[in-house]
Design a protein around this motif. Sequence first.
Motif, PDB file in Angstrom:
ATOM      1  N   HIS A 144       0.961  -1.370   0.304  1.00 37.34           N
ATOM      2  CA  HIS A 144      -0.593  -0.036   0.196  1.00 37.34           C
ATOM      3  C   HIS A 144       0.854   1.099  -0.340  1.00 37.34           C
ATOM      4  N   GLY A 145       0.618   2.404   0.038  1.00 32.73           N
ATOM      5  CA  GLY A 145       1.069   4.067  -0.451  1.00 32.73           C
ATOM      6  C   GLY A 145       0.347   4.759   0.541  1.00 32.73           C
ATOM      7  N   HIS A 146      -0.320   6.130  -0.107  1.00 27.40           N
ATOM      8  CA  HIS A 146      -0.675   6.736   0.333  1.00 27.40           C
ATOM      9  C   HIS A 146      -0.434   7.987   1.181  1.00 27.40           C
ATOM     10  N   THR A 147       0.299   6.986   1.779  1.00 25.84           N
ATOM     11  CA  THR A 147       1.121   8.014   3.359  1.00 25.84           C
ATOM     12  C   THR A 147       2.420   9.278   2.193  1.00 25.84           C
ATOM     13  N   HIS A 148       2.736   8.113   1.703  1.00 27.88           N
ATOM     14  CA  HIS A 148       4.355   9.025   0.856  1.00 27.88           C
ATOM     15  C   HIS A 148       5.500   8.666   1.815  1.00 27.88           C
ATOM     16  N   VAL A 149       5.294   7.380   2.953  1.00 28.13           N
ATOM     17  CA  VAL A 149       6.703   7.164   4.205  1.00 28.13           C
ATOM     18  C   VAL A 149       6.732   5.790   4.060  1.00 28.13           C
ATOM     19  N   PRO A 150       7.712   5.713   3.829  1.00 35.07           N
ATOM     20  CA  PRO A 150       7.993   4.599   3.473  1.00 35.07           C
ATOM     21  C   PRO A 150       8.536   3.346   5.143  1.00 35.07           C
ATOM     22  N   ASN A 181       5.162  -0.427   2.527  1.00 32.10           N
ATOM     23  CA  ASN A 181       4.630   0.471   1.657  1.00 32.10           C
ATOM     24  C   ASN A 181       6.118   1.289   1.090  1.00 32.10           C
ATOM     25  N   PRO A 182       6.499   1.479   0.046  1.00 28.62           N
ATOM     26  CA  PRO A 182       7.507   1.334  -0.903  1.00 28.62           C
ATOM     27  C   PRO A 182       7.918   3.077  -0.993  1.00 28.62           C
ATOM     28  N   GLY A 183       6.407   4.044  -0.612  1.00 29.08           N
ATOM     29  CA  GLY A 183       6.881   5.132   0.005  1.00 29.08           C
ATOM     30  C   GLY A 183       6.428   5.565  -0.989  1.00 29.08           C
ATOM     31  N   SER A 184       6.854   7.463  -1.727  1.00 32.37           N
ATOM     32  CA  SER A 184       6.191   8.116  -2.873  1.00 32.37           C
ATOM     33  C   SER A 184       7.670   8.228  -3.685  1.00 32.37           C
ATOM     34  N   ARG A 189       7.312  12.300   1.464  1.00 31.35           N
ATOM     35  CA  ARG A 189       7.261  13.502   2.730  1.00 31.35           C
ATOM     36  C   ARG A 189       7.985  12.300   4.301  1.00 31.35           C
ATOM     37  N   ASP A 190       8.569  12.280   4.024  1.00 32.79           N
ATOM     38  CA  ASP A 190       9.614  11.727   5.377  1.00 32.79           C
ATOM     39  C   ASP A 190      10.793  11.943   5.741  1.00 32.79           C
ATOM     40  N   GLY A 227       1.500  27.111 -13.527  1.00 34.41           N
ATOM     41  CA  GLY A 227       1.518  28.174 -12.532  1.00 34.41           C
ATOM     42  C   GLY A 227      -0.096  27.150 -11.466  1.00 34.41           C
ATOM     43  N   LEU A 228       0.865  25.968 -11.192  1.00 36.67           N
ATOM     44  CA  LEU A 228       0.433  24.319 -10.230  1.00 36.67           C
ATOM     45  C   LEU A 228       0.839  25.918  -8.649  1.00 36.67           C
ATOM     46  N   PRO A 229       0.404  25.630  -7.695  1.00 36.46           N
ATOM     47  CA  PRO A 229       0.420  25.937  -5.857  1.00 36.46           C
ATOM     48  C   PRO A 229       2.261  26.048  -5.714  1.00 36.46           C
ATOM     49  N   GLN A 230       2.535  27.096  -5.745  1.00 41.73           N
ATOM     50  CA  GLN A 230       4.113  27.057  -5.544  1.00 41.73           C
ATOM     51  C   GLN A 230       4.040  26.411  -4.305  1.00 41.73           C
ATOM     52  N   ARG A 231       3.689  26.607  -3.103  1.00 34.43           N
ATOM     53  CA  ARG A 231       3.727  25.308  -1.905  1.00 34.43           C
ATOM     54  C   ARG A 231       3.904  23.974  -2.618  1.00 34.43           C
ATOM     55  N   LEU A 232       3.148  23.716  -3.040  1.00 34.74           N
ATOM     56  CA  LEU A 232       3.549  22.236  -3.236  1.00 34.74           C
ATOM     57  C   LEU A 232       4.212  21.729  -4.240  1.00 34.74           C
ATOM     58  N   ALA A 233       5.467  23.158  -5.435  1.00 36.08           N
ATOM     59  CA  ALA A 233       6.505  22.555  -5.451  1.00 36.08           C
ATOM     60  C   ALA A 233       8.002  23.211  -4.168  1.00 36.08           C
ATOM     61  N   ASP A 234       7.536  23.824  -3.873  1.00 37.05           N
ATOM     62  CA  ASP A 234       8.632  23.693  -2.584  1.00 37.05           C
ATOM     63  C   ASP A 234       8.689  22.512  -1.887  1.00 37.05           C
ATOM     64  N   ARG A 235       7.344  22.071  -1.252  1.00 35.35           N
ATOM     65  CA  ARG A 235       7.011  21.106  -0.452  1.00 35.35           C
ATOM     66  C   ARG A 235       8.186  19.514  -1.175  1.00 35.35           C
ATOM     67  N   LEU A 236       8.710  19.506  -2.465  1.00 31.76           N
ATOM     68  CA  LEU A 236       9.488  19.063  -3.281  1.00 31.76           C
ATOM     69  C   LEU A 236      11.176  18.834  -2.830  1.00 31.76           C
ATOM     70  N   SER A 237      11.023  20.052  -2.685  1.00 32.49           N
ATOM     71  CA  SER A 237      12.481  20.686  -1.962  1.00 32.49           C
ATOM     72  C   SER A 237      13.258  20.099  -0.729  1.00 32.49           C
ATOM     73  N   ALA A 238      12.051  19.755   0.525  1.00 36.50           N
ATOM     74  CA  ALA A 238      12.383  19.731   1.331  1.00 36.50           C
ATOM     75  C   ALA A 238      11.570  18.185   1.935  1.00 36.50           C
ATOM     76  N   GLY A 239      11.124  17.174   1.242  1.00 34.41           N
ATOM     77  CA  GLY A 239      10.623  15.861   0.893  1.00 34.41           C
ATOM     78  C   GLY A 239       9.775  15.843   1.994  1.00 34.41           C
TER      79      GLY A 239
END
Length: 240
Positions: A144-150, A181-184, A189-190, A227-239
């Motif tokens: 299963h996935g969904h949590t984005h955390v292995p 859970n394989p993570g994302s 998000r870990d 034009g996607l929300p900036q926070r969604l782009a920012d969070r990729l750097s932080a994981g």
Amino acid sequence: MRVAVLSDIHANLVALDAVLAAAGPVDAIWHLGDVVGYGPDPDGVVERLRGLGAIGVAGNHDLAAAGGNQIDWFNPEARAAMEWTRGRISATTRSWLAGLPGRHVAGRFSLVHGSERDPVWEYVTSVPVARASLAVLPTQLGLHGHTHVPMAWAERDGRVEAISPGSGSTFALTDSRALLNPGSVGQPRDGDPTASFLVIDDAAGVCTWHRVAYDIGVVQAAMRDAGLPQRLADRLSAGL
Ligand code: ZN
């Protein structure tokens, strides 16, 4: 049989291609849903998975993208990204997403997005929830996935043990029951921004978690251009 297990790719084709390259030759690709949503390249990700004959299940974002009312439960940023996704995907992508099942059983593995008792929405984040899923697991092993955390939730001597795997961690596929859970791939998000995935080697009786770096800046630029929300782009750097 060697299988790459990918979850929560979230329209991040750059991360997906880095994962496919790192996984090397595999006999099959299984995905655990949330193929689209948040990211900038939903058609590209679906086309790649279709081309490789990937087998998998529907996540809440996939159902929403296909037109489902799951979008009503999304937070404002997820909803904005989903409305963008709905307006952009091709008819081919939409029908592929609409055709994803809630569960897929392959040998001793059951594939769902959320949990065994609620395949689309429930997050397996605690021992009680993992225990409830293990109680209704139709096979020996659940993916299963969904949590984005292995994670791994292993049933041992009547107890459920929570295991947080790092890159290179392995889990022996013995006779005991477990949820894995394989993570994302596309939005971890870990706290580690690298793409996460799992490789099952059924013949060797082991599975291994992997992390691989990808060019996050390229994806963030594509999200900004879309034009996607900036926070969604920012969070990729932080994981996160
Ligand atoms: Zn997701």
